[in-house]
Design a protein around this motif. Structure first.
Motif, PDB file in Angstrom:
ATOM      1  N   GLU A 141     -12.906   0.724  -5.662  1.00 15.60           N
ATOM      2  CA  GLU A 141     -12.039   0.444  -6.809  1.00 15.60           C
ATOM      3  C   GLU A 141     -11.833   1.739  -7.576  1.00 15.60           C
ATOM      4  OE1 GLU A 141     -12.083  -2.041 -10.999  1.00 15.60           O
ATOM      5  OE2 GLU A 141     -13.573  -2.501  -9.475  1.00 15.60           O
ATOM      6  N   LYS A 191       0.845  -1.192   0.000  1.00 14.09           N
ATOM      7  CA  LYS A 191       0.000   0.000   0.000  1.00 14.09           C
ATOM      8  C   LYS A 191       0.881   1.243   0.000  1.00 14.09           C
ATOM      9  CE  LYS A 191      -3.806  -2.302   2.291  1.00 14.09           C
ATOM     10  NZ  LYS A 191      -4.792  -2.272   3.372  1.00 14.09           N
ATOM     11  N   LYS A 247      -6.444  -4.934 -10.350  1.00 13.00           N
ATOM     12  CA  LYS A 247      -7.338  -3.787 -10.212  1.00 13.00           C
ATOM     13  C   LYS A 247      -6.756  -2.869  -9.146  1.00 13.00           C
ATOM     14  CE  LYS A 247     -11.556  -6.161 -11.543  1.00 13.00           C
ATOM     15  NZ  LYS A 247     -12.912  -6.510 -11.148  1.00 13.00           N
ATOM     16  N   ASP A 248      -6.921  -1.555  -9.339  1.00  9.85           N
ATOM     17  CA  ASP A 248      -6.416  -0.570  -8.383  1.00  9.85           C
ATOM     18  C   ASP A 248      -7.516  -0.204  -7.398  1.00  9.85           C
ATOM     19  OD1 ASP A 248      -3.825  -0.317  -9.499  1.00  9.85           O
ATOM     20  OD2 ASP A 248      -4.617   0.961 -11.080  1.00  9.85           O
ATOM     21  N   TYR A 249      -7.151  -0.149  -6.128  1.00 13.96           N
ATOM     22  CA  TYR A 249      -8.086   0.213  -5.069  1.00 13.96           C
ATOM     23  C   TYR A 249      -7.511   1.360  -4.255  1.00 13.96           C
ATOM     24  CZ  TYR A 249     -10.364  -4.241  -6.061  1.00 13.96           C
ATOM     25  OH  TYR A 249     -11.017  -5.277  -6.679  1.00 13.96           O
ATOM     26  N   ARG A 250      -8.399   2.143  -3.631  1.00 13.33           N
ATOM     27  CA  ARG A 250      -7.980   3.162  -2.678  1.00 13.33           C
ATOM     28  C   ARG A 250      -8.722   2.920  -1.377  1.00 13.33           C
ATOM     29  NH1 ARG A 250     -11.124   8.674  -4.674  1.00 13.33           N
ATOM     30  NH2 ARG A 250     -13.174   7.709  -4.753  1.00 13.33           N
ATOM     31  N   MET A 273      -3.229   3.580  -1.728  1.00 11.41           N
ATOM     32  CA  MET A 273      -3.580   2.917  -2.969  1.00 11.41           C
ATOM     33  C   MET A 273      -2.872   1.576  -3.011  1.00 11.41           C
ATOM     34  SD  MET A 273      -2.771   4.171  -6.803  1.00 11.41           S
ATOM     35  CE  MET A 273      -1.860   2.867  -7.593  1.00 11.41           C
ATOM     36  N   TYR A 274      -3.568   0.560  -3.504  1.00  8.10           N
ATOM     37  CA  TYR A 274      -2.954  -0.753  -3.650  1.00  8.10           C
ATOM     38  C   TYR A 274      -3.585  -1.483  -4.820  1.00  8.10           C
ATOM     39  CZ  TYR A 274      -7.070  -2.320  -1.023  1.00  8.10           C
ATOM     40  OH  TYR A 274      -8.351  -2.556  -0.602  1.00  8.10           O
ATOM     41  N   LYS A 275      -2.904  -2.507  -5.294  1.00  8.73           N
ATOM     42  CA  LYS A 275      -3.359  -3.298  -6.439  1.00  8.73           C
ATOM     43  C   LYS A 275      -3.684  -4.704  -5.959  1.00  8.73           C
ATOM     44  CE  LYS A 275      -1.699  -2.531 -10.465  1.00  8.73           C
ATOM     45  NZ  LYS A 275      -1.988  -2.384 -11.833  1.00  8.73           N
TER      46      LYS A 275
END
Length: 77
Positions: free
Chosen positions: A43, A5, A30-33, A24-26
Protein backbone atom coordinates in the motif's frame (compact mmCIF):
# COMPACT_ATOMS: atom_id res chain seq x y z
CA UNK A 1 -14.62 -4.92 -11.95
CA UNK A 2 -10.83 -4.87 -11.94
CA UNK A 3 -8.85 -1.81 -10.94
CA UNK A 4 -7.25 0.18 -13.77
CA UNK A 5 -3.47 -0.19 -13.39
CA UNK A 6 -1.04 2.50 -14.57
CA UNK A 7 2.71 2.21 -14.97
CA UNK A 8 4.81 4.69 -13.01
CA UNK A 9 7.60 5.98 -15.27
CA UNK A 10 11.06 5.75 -13.73
CA UNK A 11 9.92 3.87 -10.61
CA UNK A 12 12.28 1.20 -9.27
CA UNK A 13 11.02 -1.88 -7.45
CA UNK A 14 12.26 -1.91 -3.83
CA UNK A 15 12.48 -5.72 -3.87
CA UNK A 16 14.08 -6.71 -7.21
CA UNK A 17 15.40 -3.32 -8.42
CA UNK A 18 13.67 -3.53 -11.82
CA UNK A 19 12.97 -0.13 -13.36
CA UNK A 20 9.71 0.78 -15.12
CA UNK A 21 7.96 -2.39 -13.88
CA UNK A 22 5.85 -0.77 -11.14
CA UNK A 23 2.12 -0.29 -11.67
CA UNK A 24 -0.18 1.75 -9.45
CA UNK A 25 -3.86 1.08 -8.83
CA UNK A 26 -6.62 2.08 -6.43
CA UNK A 27 -8.67 -0.42 -4.45
CA UNK A 28 -11.18 0.48 -1.71
CA UNK A 29 -9.99 4.14 -1.74
CA UNK A 30 -6.40 3.09 -1.02
CA UNK A 31 -3.47 3.36 -3.44
CA UNK A 32 -1.33 0.30 -4.10
CA UNK A 33 1.82 -0.35 -6.12
CA UNK A 34 2.84 -3.66 -7.62
CA UNK A 35 5.91 -4.91 -9.51
CA UNK A 36 4.96 -6.89 -12.61
CA UNK A 37 8.45 -8.48 -12.70
CA UNK A 38 8.64 -10.06 -9.23
CA UNK A 39 5.10 -9.69 -7.82
CA UNK A 40 6.05 -7.32 -4.97
CA UNK A 41 3.10 -5.22 -3.82
CA UNK A 42 2.27 -2.87 -0.97
CA UNK A 43 0.00 0.00 0.00
CA UNK A 44 1.30 3.43 -0.89
CA UNK A 45 1.22 5.75 2.11
CA UNK A 46 1.74 9.38 1.28
CA UNK A 47 3.29 11.72 3.80
CA UNK A 48 1.14 14.70 4.74
CA UNK A 49 1.98 17.77 2.74
CA UNK A 50 3.99 20.49 4.44
CA UNK A 51 2.33 23.86 4.77
CA UNK A 52 2.84 26.03 1.72
CA UNK A 53 5.21 28.94 2.27
CA UNK A 54 3.61 32.37 2.28
CA UNK A 55 4.29 34.41 -0.84
CA UNK A 56 2.78 37.57 -2.26
CA UNK A 57 0.53 35.38 -4.39
CA UNK A 58 -1.12 33.29 -1.66
CA UNK A 59 -1.53 35.77 1.24
CA UNK A 60 -4.95 36.76 2.53
CA UNK A 61 -6.45 40.25 2.28
CA UNK A 62 -5.90 40.82 6.02
CA UNK A 63 -2.22 40.01 5.68
CA UNK A 64 -1.97 42.41 2.73
CA UNK A 65 -3.46 45.20 4.87
CA UNK A 66 -0.99 44.49 7.69
CA UNK A 67 1.99 44.83 5.36
CA UNK A 68 4.03 48.00 5.67
CA UNK A 69 6.16 49.47 2.92
CA UNK A 70 9.71 50.37 3.89
CA UNK A 71 11.64 52.98 1.94
CA UNK A 72 15.41 52.74 2.02
CA UNK A 73 17.05 56.17 2.11
CA UNK A 74 20.44 56.58 0.52
CA UNK A 75 22.30 59.53 2.05
CA UNK A 76 23.72 62.11 -0.35
CA UNK A 77 27.40 62.93 0.16
Amino acid sequence: MTAKKRFIAGAVCPKCGAMDRIVMYKKDDKDYRECVACGFNDEMRFKPQARELDTRVNVTEQEKQDTQVVKILIPKN
